[in-house]
Design a protein around this motif. Structure first.
Motif, short mmCIF file in Angstrom:
data_model
loop_
_atom_site.label_atom_id
_atom_site.label_comp_id
_atom_site.label_asym_id
_atom_site.label_seq_id
_atom_site.Cartn_x
_atom_site.Cartn_y
_atom_site.Cartn_z
N ASN A 1 -11.66 -7.63 51.15
CA ASN A 1 -12.03 -8.19 52.45
C ASN A 1 -12.60 -7.13 53.40
OD1 ASN A 1 -9.51 -6.95 52.54
ND2 ASN A 1 -8.85 -8.12 54.32
N PHE B 1 -16.50 -8.24 50.75
CA PHE B 1 -16.79 -9.43 51.57
C PHE B 1 -16.78 -9.00 53.04
CE2 PHE B 1 -14.91 -10.93 47.62
CZ PHE B 1 -15.82 -11.88 47.23
N ASN C 1 -17.55 -8.93 56.86
CA ASN C 1 -17.88 -9.87 57.93
C ASN C 1 -17.29 -9.34 59.23
OD1 ASN C 1 -17.60 -12.39 59.71
ND2 ASN C 1 -18.71 -13.21 57.96
N VAL D 1 -12.55 -14.40 58.40
CA VAL D 1 -13.57 -14.95 57.49
C VAL D 1 -13.67 -14.10 56.24
CG1 VAL D 1 -16.02 -15.46 57.20
CG2 VAL D 1 -14.87 -16.03 59.35
N ALA E 1 -12.81 -15.36 52.42
CA ALA E 1 -13.80 -15.24 51.35
C ALA E 1 -13.21 -14.53 50.14
CB ALA E 1 -15.03 -14.50 51.86
N ALA F 1 -10.82 -16.87 48.47
CA ALA F 1 -11.52 -17.98 47.83
C ALA F 1 -11.91 -17.61 46.41
CB ALA F 1 -12.76 -18.35 48.64
N THR F 2 -12.31 -16.37 46.20
CA THR F 2 -12.64 -15.95 44.83
C THR F 2 -11.38 -15.83 43.99
OG1 THR F 2 -12.57 -13.61 45.48
CG2 THR F 2 -14.70 -14.72 45.57
N PRO G 1 -20.57 -8.85 46.49
CA PRO G 1 -19.75 -10.05 46.28
C PRO G 1 -20.22 -10.90 45.11
CG PRO G 1 -21.05 -10.27 48.29
CD PRO G 1 -21.15 -8.83 47.85
#
Length: 455
Positions: free
Chosen positions: A51, A55, A57, A62, A66, A69-70, A126
């Motif tokens: 994170n 990923f 951001n 967020v 993300a 989610a993976t 990603p």
């Protein structure tokens, strides 16, 4: 079993090579440990590393979503792996597929340790990680099912519960290894940890892969598969599984549900709940879970052995009934005590007794639900489907239920009880499976062989 030809002058017929109990146990334990070492490793890295460097951001929430989610993607892709490699395992043999899934799963994990950062390659970081996660999940989709079948089909029919428990113990060994290695590398200064330290646990997978590969290459195919493969019948495992063994597949999904829910509550949800909702130290949950995991590793073979003595159904029911009855006291101990000791007691009891009794006999129980022609397909696909439906979603459901109850956990307890009821009904309807003949090629023949203790 073929016997040596004793006729003078006739060529001798060699007895088929059989695997040692120690070799089979080591092969299934280490392979299963690697599967879950890899899988839990990603979950830890998603929370601490991906994170921040993959990923990327401006909104930290967020980026974390993300990354997780993976993590969920790995669960959702596993049924496809179970179907693909389960079919191949029924066609080509258990050993070949266990070697193949080991290389796919382990190779993807090693490559994760070499993934470039977002700063280095931008959006490709990603993308590469997601592709590797999917490959890892597909390979892992048949690892436990294949290891369970390999262990059970090689064992003495009266010791299937005990020998089949080694892959289950490997799951918790993998978790302990992942948490232990990450605990070491997180002691590095943060800049070094994010720059290279986090890669070490992924790259260390190569050691376990080599050990598991050497062990598995030395083993022979299971006698059950050899017997089934020798029959003059064109195998169609996927069609056979969905046409003739739907009841066994549904029973497996339902019986797997309470174990997935209780396990995910203990291994994923409860740590975040203790730190976030109860505002206790971040170390309390992981320490209690680590001890519970170690205790469960010891309990699994004991419950597997017990299932060899009194049957699969009674032992599975012990775990499910206990987990249902303990659903409210579990949170009373955690919330009421708000201290390390009662929290540890709650987690150790839930994992050691609840998961131990459900998971210990599971390999033998699930293997005895299917015929020899489509066992790998039916078991691997159904088990991973249950994982996608319940294991991957339980933490999210639990968080939503706590929010819906205004911070209270009573809805989570009800959720656990409901999952256990599904499992209890399934196990009661299916009945006892101990001692079934694993080389049976029809469902009627399989059921009629219950208690025969023949391979």
């Amino acid at each position: 079993m073929s016997r040596p030809n004793s006729t003078p002058g006739a060529p001798a017929t060699a007895l088929p090579r059989r695997n040692s109990t120690l070799g089979v146990g080591a092969a299934t334990l280490v392979g299963s440990a690697l599967e879950w070492y890899d899988f839990y490793l990603y979950g830890t890295a998603a929370a601490l590393v991906f994170n921040r460097i993959v990923f990327v951001n401006t909104d930290a929430t967020v980026a974390t979503l993300a990354a997780f989610a993976t993590f969920a993607l790995g669960y959702f892709i596993r049924p496809l792996g179970g179907l693909i490699f389960g079919r191949l395992g029924d066609l080509l043999g258990r050993k070949r597929i266990l070697i193949l899934t080991l290389l796919i799963m382990g190779g993807a994990t090693i490559l994760m340790g070499l993934v470039p950062t977002y700063d280095q390659v931008g959006i490709w970081a990603p993308v590469i990680l997601i592709v590797l996660r999917l490959v890892q999940g597909i390979g892992a989709g048949a690892e436990f099912g294949g290891a369970a079948i390999f262990a059970v089909e090689n064992s003495n029919p009266r010791r299937r519960g005990l020998h089949g428990s080694w892959p289950s113990a490997g799951v918790y060994l993998g978790l302990l290894l992942a948490s232990g290695v990450f605990a070491i590398v997180t002691q590095l200064p943060e800049d070094q940890f994010l720059a290279w330290g986090w890669r070490i646990p992924f790259l260390l997978s190569v050691v376990v892969i080599i050990v598991a590969l050497v062990i598995r290459l030395r083993l022979a195919e299971t006698p059950v598969f050899e017997e089934v493969a020798a029959e003059e019948h064109k195998p169609t495992p996927v069609r056979d599984a969905f046409a003739n063994e739907k009841r066994g597949m549904l029973s497996l999904v339902l019986a797997q549900t309470p174990q997935n829910v209780v396990s995910s509550i203990n291994l994923a949800f409860i740590t975040a709940y203790i730190a976030g909702n109860l505002q206790l130290a971040n170390t309390v949950g992981p320490q209690a879970t680590t001890l519970g995991t170690a205790v469960t590793m010891i309990c699994l073979p004991l419950f597997g052995l017990l299932s060899d003595r009194i049957g699969r159904r009674p032992v599975m029911l012990i775990g499910m009934v206990f987990s249902a009855l303990f659903a409210f006291p579990y949170f009373w101990l955690i919330e009421g005590g708000r201290a390390p000791l009662p929290i540890t007691i709650a987690i150790v009891l839930s994992l050691g007794i609840g998961i131990g009794a459900m998971f210990g006999p599971q390999a033998a129980y699930f293997a005895e639900l299917f015929t020899g022609r489509s066992r790998f397909t039916g078991l691997a696909f159904s088990r991973e489907l249950a994982g996608a439906l319940t294991a991957g979603t339980t933490p999210l459901i639990a968080v939503a239920l706590v929010a819906a109850a205004g911070g209270s956990t009573w809805l989570v307890s009800v959720f656990i009880i409901a999952a256990c009821i599904l499992g209890i009904v399934s196990v009661l309807v299916v009945g006892e499976t101990r001692g079934r003949r694993l080389s049976a090629t029809t469902v009627a023949e399989l059921k009629a062989s219950t208690g025969s203790f023949e391979n």
